[in-house]
Structures are given as structure tokens and as C-alpha cells.
Enzyme design. Structure first.
Site, PDB file in Angstrom:
ATOM      1  N   ARG A 193      -9.107 -97.818 -79.530  1.00  0.00           N
ATOM      2  CA  ARG A 193      -7.785 -97.816 -80.160  1.00  0.00           C
ATOM      3  C   ARG A 193      -6.774 -98.591 -79.301  1.00  0.00           C
ATOM      4  NH1 ARG A 193      -6.416 -91.801 -81.720  1.00  0.00           N
ATOM      5  NH2 ARG A 193      -4.646 -92.899 -82.667  1.00  0.00           N
ATOM      6  N   HIS A 249     -12.746 -85.830 -77.558  1.00  0.00           N
ATOM      7  CA  HIS A 249     -11.763 -86.463 -78.454  1.00  0.00           C
ATOM      8  C   HIS A 249     -12.372 -86.624 -79.836  1.00  0.00           C
ATOM      9  CE1 HIS A 249      -9.109 -87.418 -75.157  1.00  0.00           C
ATOM     10  NE2 HIS A 249     -10.165 -87.843 -74.485  1.00  0.00           N
ATOM     11  N   ALA A 286      -2.578 -86.420 -76.215  1.00  0.00           N
ATOM     12  CA  ALA A 286      -1.905 -87.521 -75.511  1.00  0.00           C
ATOM     13  C   ALA A 286      -1.749 -87.256 -74.009  1.00  0.00           C
ATOM     14  CB  ALA A 286      -0.538 -87.782 -76.143  1.00  0.00           C
ATOM     15  N   TYR A 296      -8.105 -88.738 -87.832  1.00  0.00           N
ATOM     16  CA  TYR A 296      -8.568 -87.452 -87.309  1.00  0.00           C
ATOM     17  C   TYR A 296      -9.315 -86.589 -88.326  1.00  0.00           C
ATOM     18  CZ  TYR A 296      -5.454 -88.783 -83.492  1.00  0.00           C
ATOM     19  OH  TYR A 296      -4.860 -89.458 -82.459  1.00  0.00           O
ATOM     20  N   ARG A 347      -2.571 -84.401 -90.015  1.00  0.00           N
ATOM     21  CA  ARG A 347      -2.139 -85.466 -89.104  1.00  0.00           C
ATOM     22  C   ARG A 347      -3.050 -86.693 -89.249  1.00  0.00           C
ATOM     23  NH1 ARG A 347      -3.276 -85.415 -82.598  1.00  0.00           N
ATOM     24  NH2 ARG A 347      -2.055 -87.264 -82.129  1.00  0.00           N
ATOM     25  N   PRO A 401      -1.440 -81.268 -77.296  1.00  0.00           N
ATOM     26  CA  PRO A 401      -0.341 -81.504 -78.225  1.00  0.00           C
ATOM     27  C   PRO A 401      -0.747 -82.128 -79.549  1.00  0.00           C
ATOM     28  CG  PRO A 401      -0.247 -83.016 -76.356  1.00  0.00           C
ATOM     29  CD  PRO A 401      -1.258 -81.965 -76.024  1.00  0.00           C
ATOM     30  N   ASN A 402      -0.150 -81.598 -80.582  1.00  0.00           N
ATOM     31  CA  ASN A 402      -0.269 -82.085 -81.963  1.00  0.00           C
ATOM     32  C   ASN A 402      -1.602 -81.772 -82.627  1.00  0.00           C
ATOM     33  OD1 ASN A 402       2.369 -83.274 -81.944  1.00  0.00           O
ATOM     34  ND2 ASN A 402       1.538 -84.862 -80.625  1.00  0.00           N
ATOM     35  N   GLU A 422     -14.668 -83.517 -71.418  1.00  0.00           N
ATOM     36  CA  GLU A 422     -13.532 -84.107 -72.145  1.00  0.00           C
ATOM     37  C   GLU A 422     -13.965 -84.395 -73.576  1.00  0.00           C
ATOM     38  OE1 GLU A 422     -12.123 -87.696 -70.240  1.00  0.00           O
ATOM     39  OE2 GLU A 422     -10.787 -88.184 -71.917  1.00  0.00           O
ATOM     40  N   ASN A 438      -9.727 -81.059 -75.052  1.00  0.00           N
ATOM     41  CA  ASN A 438      -9.125 -82.189 -75.753  1.00  0.00           C
ATOM     42  C   ASN A 438      -7.644 -82.139 -75.413  1.00  0.00           C
ATOM     43  OD1 ASN A 438      -8.077 -84.161 -77.330  1.00  0.00           O
ATOM     44  ND2 ASN A 438      -9.007 -83.474 -79.253  1.00  0.00           N
TER      45      ASN A 438
HETATM   46  C1  DQA Z   1      -7.074 -87.504 -79.214  1.00  0.00           C
HETATM   47  C2  DQA Z   1      -6.861 -88.958 -78.782  1.00  0.00           C
HETATM   48  C3  DQA Z   1      -5.530 -89.119 -78.066  1.00  0.00           C
HETATM   49  O1  DQA Z   1      -5.328 -90.485 -77.719  1.00  0.00           O
HETATM   50  C4  DQA Z   1      -4.389 -88.690 -78.971  1.00  0.00           C
HETATM   51  O2  DQA Z   1      -3.163 -88.773 -78.285  1.00  0.00           O
HETATM   52  C5  DQA Z   1      -4.596 -87.344 -79.551  1.00  0.00           C
HETATM   53  C6  DQA Z   1      -5.929 -86.987 -80.040  1.00  0.00           C
HETATM   54  C7  DQA Z   1      -8.364 -87.336 -80.046  1.00  0.00           C
HETATM   55  O3  DQA Z   1      -8.841 -86.214 -80.160  1.00  0.00           O
HETATM   56  O4  DQA Z   1      -8.860 -88.305 -80.614  1.00  0.00           O
HETATM   57  O5  DQA Z   1      -3.678 -86.551 -79.686  1.00  0.00           O
HETATM   58  O6  DQA Z   1      -7.222 -86.706 -78.042  1.00  0.00           O
END
Ligand code: DQA
Length: 155
Positions: A117, A110, A87, A33, A28, A20-21, A108, A84
Site C-alpha cells: 500500500r 494485518h 496505524a 478491510y 471501514r 485504532p479504528n 504481528e 494488529n
Molecule cells: C492495518 C494496516 C494499517 O496500515 C492501518 O493503519 C490499519 C489496519 C491492517 O490490519 O491492515 O489500521 O493494521
């Protein structure tokens, strides 16, 4: 199989999933990011995969169920997964179960370092179903994750 297909070297097939997002990368919270779009990250990943004799199929969804369906599909169509989960990383027991169910290696990924954080980002529900994790290197996390995943698959 044709003679030509038989001679073609096997390319390791990687499924790269972003949750998501992440379609909003570039606009964003760029201070966290970065300024690169997800399309550019995917382009770089495909180029690196080619250099490493692999292919990568990159997908993004805001829907947990679709991510689950794609992980299930990976069981028969891919050798490994880069994930990735955004959230959903911190909430989704279903993603953990799906990764355990398909039992193919997952790394995994990120962009940020969630553990540096907010406290609610410190726990990853998917980590225990993964062979490793790359976090905190911006878009480069995806490339490092790909290298780690291919290393694990070829060991
Ligand atoms: C994320 C880290 C997550 O905590 C966050 O909710 C994201 C992006 C990252 O790539 O840093 O959406 O996965």
C-alpha cells in the site's frame, strides 16, 4: 490446586490486541478491510483457539496507552500476543519497547498487506519485536497468526 484442576490440560493463553479504528471493521473501507466485523473475527478466533487447546482474550482500543498497559499485563497473565496495532504499527516506538520489555512471543497481524500500500505504511515499528507477521489475508490473517503463534510457543 484441586485434583480436578490438576488434571485439566494447560490451555495456552493468548492475548489478541487490535488498535485504532479496528472497531469499525465491516463498515471501514470494506474494499480494503472486508465486510466482517471485529466481533465476528473475535468469535472465529475463540473457536479456533478452543480447537487448538488455547484460549484467546480479544481486546480493542483506540488509545495507545491502554494497548501499552495490556501488553504489560500480558507478562504475567498470557503466554503470547497477537497484535494488529493498526496505524500505531507505523508510528509507535512505545509499542515496540513494550513488546521488548515483556519478552513474550508476539505475532504481528494485518488484514491488508501494508507493504503493498502507501509508502508510509511500509515501515513497521513493532516488527522487530515480533516472532513473525501475517498480513494481507483479511480476517484470516488473525487465524493464521494464532496458528503461527501457538506453533512458536510449543516448539
Ligand atoms: C492495518 C494496516 C494499517 O496500515 C492501518 O493503519 C490499519 C489496519 C491492517 O490490519 O491492515 O489500521 O493494521
Amino acid at each position: 490446586m484441586t485434583a480436578r484442576a490438576a488434571k485439566r490440560p494447560h490451555r495456552t493463553r493468548v492475548l489478541c490486541l487490535s488498535g485504532p479504528n479496528l472497531q469499525l471493521l465491516g463498515v471501514r473501507e470494506p474494499e480494503i478491510y472486508g465486510h466482517e466485523t471485529l466481533a465476528l473475527v473475535h468469535e472465529r478466533l475463540a473457536a479456533r483457539a478452543k480447537e487448538l487447546s488455547a484460549t484467546v482474550d480479544c481486546r480493542q482500543s483506540n488509545h495507545e496507552g491502554l494497548l501499552l498497559d495490556w501488553i504489560a499485563e500480558a507478562r504475567t497473565s498470557f503466554d503470547g500476543i497477537l497484535l494488529n496495532a493498526g496505524a500505531f504499527t507505523h508510528t509507535s516506538l512505545a509499542l515496540f519497547d513494550a513488546l521488548k520489555a515483556v519478552a513474550i512471543p508476539c505475532v504481528e497481524v494485518h488484514l491488508s498487506n501494508p507493504e503493498a500500500r502507501e509508502a508510509y505504511r511500509h515501515e513497521s515499528k513493532v516488527a522487530a519485536a515480533c516472532v513473525g507477521k501475517v498480513a494481507g489475508f483479511g480476517p484470516q490473517s488473525y487465524l493464521l497468526g494464532l496458528e503461527g503463534l501457538l506453533g512458536a510457543l510449543r516448539r
